[in-house]
Design a protein around this motif. Sequence first.
Motif, mmCIF file in Angstrom:
data_model
loop_
_atom_site.group_PDB
_atom_site.id
_atom_site.type_symbol
_atom_site.label_atom_id
_atom_site.label_comp_id
_atom_site.label_asym_id
_atom_site.label_seq_id
_atom_site.Cartn_x
_atom_site.Cartn_y
_atom_site.Cartn_z
ATOM 1 N N TYR A 101 -8.455 6.048 13.618
ATOM 2 C CA TYR A 101 -9.870 6.157 13.280
ATOM 3 C C TYR A 101 -10.775 6.137 14.512
ATOM 4 C CZ TYR A 101 -14.384 5.132 11.200
ATOM 5 O OH TYR A 101 -15.713 5.181 10.853
ATOM 6 N N ALA A 161 -5.372 11.217 5.248
ATOM 7 C CA ALA A 161 -5.844 9.830 5.158
ATOM 8 C C ALA A 161 -5.007 8.879 6.011
ATOM 9 C CB ALA A 161 -5.860 9.383 3.702
ATOM 10 N N ASP A 166 -8.942 11.066 -1.613
ATOM 11 C CA ASP A 166 -7.888 10.208 -1.044
ATOM 12 C C ASP A 166 -8.238 9.655 0.335
ATOM 13 O OD1 ASP A 166 -7.626 12.441 0.573
ATOM 14 O OD2 ASP A 166 -5.479 12.706 0.197
ATOM 15 N N GLY A 167 -9.431 9.982 0.849
ATOM 16 C CA GLY A 167 -9.852 9.500 2.149
ATOM 17 C C GLY A 167 -9.637 10.492 3.276
ATOM 18 N N SER A 168 -9.014 11.615 2.991
ATOM 19 C CA SER A 168 -8.812 12.653 4.003
ATOM 20 C C SER A 168 -10.067 13.526 4.090
ATOM 21 C CB SER A 168 -7.595 13.506 3.650
ATOM 22 O OG SER A 168 -7.791 14.180 2.422
ATOM 23 N N ALA A 186 -6.477 6.526 9.035
ATOM 24 C CA ALA A 186 -6.317 5.073 9.044
ATOM 25 C C ALA A 186 -5.727 4.586 10.359
ATOM 26 C CB ALA A 186 -5.436 4.642 7.877
#
Length: 93
Positions: free
Chosen positions: A36, A29, A60-62, A33
């Motif tokens: 991107y 993640a 977790d956004g990963s 961030a």
Amino acid sequence: MALVLTHPQFQVLICKRTGNISGRIYFPALFIAEFYDILIRWLQRQEIVFDEKDLKMYADGSFRIYFSTQFSPEVEFQRLIAMLEQQSGGSLS
């Protein structure tokens, strides 16, 4: 204490049955961030082939992706690293 990854984790996979070669990359993640735009540009390249079933997103956004390419997966991963280094003005640390 948990280990926090900040760089992609890359592997080359060879199917035992077919001999097909593919790449697998886990993108943390924090990396997503920071990089991107470059990551999206790399994933949209014609040489990178994957579909929805090859993508696993984590809470977790990963995410992890399996991809194939007309070149070797290592060449395409190195192309991603070169794009990242070009933006950051040097080596990734």
